[in-house]
Design an enzyme around this catalytic site. Structure first.
Site, PDB file in Angstrom:
ATOM      1  N   HIS A  42      31.478 -30.493 -57.660  1.00 42.32           N
ATOM      2  CA  HIS A  42      31.801 -29.762 -58.885  1.00 42.32           C
ATOM      3  C   HIS A  42      32.441 -28.424 -58.537  1.00 42.32           C
ATOM      4  CE1 HIS A  42      31.572 -29.066 -63.193  1.00 42.32           C
ATOM      5  NE2 HIS A  42      31.193 -27.819 -62.926  1.00 42.32           N
ATOM      6  N   HIS A  74      34.181 -23.589 -66.583  1.00 42.74           N
ATOM      7  CA  HIS A  74      34.249 -24.903 -65.935  1.00 42.74           C
ATOM      8  C   HIS A  74      34.217 -25.997 -66.990  1.00 42.74           C
ATOM      9  CE1 HIS A  74      29.717 -26.107 -65.798  1.00 42.74           C
ATOM     10  NE2 HIS A  74      29.894 -25.212 -66.740  1.00 42.74           N
ATOM     11  N   CYS A  95      36.583 -31.278 -63.943  1.00 41.98           N
ATOM     12  CA  CYS A  95      36.358 -29.957 -63.344  1.00 41.98           C
ATOM     13  C   CYS A  95      37.489 -29.526 -62.422  1.00 41.98           C
ATOM     14  CB  CYS A  95      35.010 -29.924 -62.625  1.00 41.98           C
ATOM     15  SG  CYS A  95      34.891 -30.946 -61.140  1.00 41.98           S
TER      16      CYS A  95
END
Length: 370
Positions: A333, A345, A285
């Site tokens: 994240h 993402h 990520c």
């Protein structure tokens, strides 16, 4: 002596026989109970010592919840791994720089020693070799040069060479100590890196083990539940799996750099998630967001918990395309906001880079790189 009749004797023998039979029966019963108890204890002990077999989850939704939890834990460990790797890389580069510096300084030190040796040879030929020069060639001049008046006994050229030798020796020692300290830091960073890697791999193995216990149809159902099923994200699912290299979907970004970052993210749609990866063929990520903004000429830190402090903080209501959006309380994240409540993402292993609503995870903050 009293006499007993035959009938009396028979009654006594029968009583004794009955007593022995009762005692034997009681003994056998007690032995049976003891053996049963021992067996129970033995079985209980075996079951207590044996590794419990994993229980199958009650439902597919429970499997998905467990897998999602493991993926979140793996991603948090991945960001820690990324940070440890960055530390190790920096320490490794520092060690290399200090070792190169030490080699240069050692070469200069040896050259100064050669100069003093040449001066000593000249003095020896003339019979005027100063005792302090002899000391400099045979031991550390540091002790002698600290003594008052020593330089006054030497000619100017020799005094300068000895002073230079002393300072270079001190400099080499300082650099050597610094290199040793950096080497210790490198070893610590490498140890931390190995621990983080083991944690990530353990979580991913556990997630795969859960999925492997499902049938193909059950696994497909779990994976389908992991994919956004409505809204703009669903409309882009196909492109997220098979991206077009020339895809430059226009985005109304607030700046040319933000537009470049978003365009880069669109081109990454469909690429696989690989933990610790920064591209160009796979990403985790924070690796994706870092690469997207690097393409726009902006250098971001490597990890989610450092990227959130890069740029200007913005609220959820102020989000604009190109902003970094962060999730979970541990800032584990990150995605790239593209407008309309959507982001691009890299979710987790098995899920490619894709578009998803920012509402699918607990929002933790956002920042606008500059």
């Amino acid at each position: 002596m009293a006499s007993h009749s035959p009938a009396s004797h028979r009654r006594t023998s029968a009583a004794r026989t009955s007593a022995r039979t009762s005692a034997l029966t009681a003994t056998r019963a007690a032995l049976t109970v003891a053996l049963a108890s021992a067996a129970s204890v033995s079985l209980l002990g075996e079951s207590a010592l044996a590794d419990p077999r994993p229980q199958a989850p009650a439902s597919l939704s429970e499997v998905k919840d467990q897998v999602d939890t493991l993926y979140r834990q793996a991603e948090a460990a991945t960001e820690q791994y990324n940070g440890a790797k960055e530390e190790a890389d920096q320490a490794r580069a520092a060690v290399a720089d200090l070792q190169n510096e030490l080699a240069r300084k050692t070469a200069r030190l040896n050259a100064t020693r050669d100069t003093i040796g040449a001066l000593a040879a000249a003095q020896y030929r003339t019979g005027s070799l100063d005792p302090s020069v002899q000391l400099a060639l045979s031991s550390s001049p540091d002790t002698y040069l600290d003594r008052a008046g020593m330089l006054n006994r030497l000619d100017s050229r020799t005094a300068t060479a000895l002073a230079q030798l002393t300072e270079e020796q001190r400099d080499v020692t300082r650099t050597h100590d610094a290199a040793d300290a950096k080497l210790d830091a490198l070893k610590e960073a490498q140890s931390k890196l190995a621990a983080r890697k083991a944690t990530v791999q353990g979580k991913l193995r556990a997630a795969r083990a859960l999925l492997d216990r499902l049938t193909a149809a059950q696994r497909a159902a779990v994976e389908a539940a992991d994919t956004p099923s409505s809204g703009p994200a669903a409309a882009t699912r196909a492109s997220a799996r098979t991206p077009l290299p020339g895809d430059t979907t226009p985005v109304a970004a607030p700046s040319s750099r933000a537009a470049q970052a978003v365009t880069f993210a669109y081109r990454a749609l469909g690429l696989p998630y690989v933990w610790g990866s920064t591209g160009p063929n796979s990403y985790d990520c924070s690796g994706l967001t870092q690469a997207a903004w690097r393409a726009a000429g902006v250098s971001l830190p490597r990890t989610t918990y450092t990227q959130i402090n890069a740029g200007t903080r913005v609220s959820e209501s102020q989000l604009q395309p190109g902003d970094l959006v962060f999730f979970y309380s541990g800032i584990s994240h990150v995605g790239l906001y593209i407008g309309n409540g959507q982001m691009i993402h890299a979710p987790h292993p098995g899920a490619p880079v894709r578009i998803a609503p920012i509402s699918e995870m607990p929002f933790a903050g956002a920042t606008r790189p500059t």
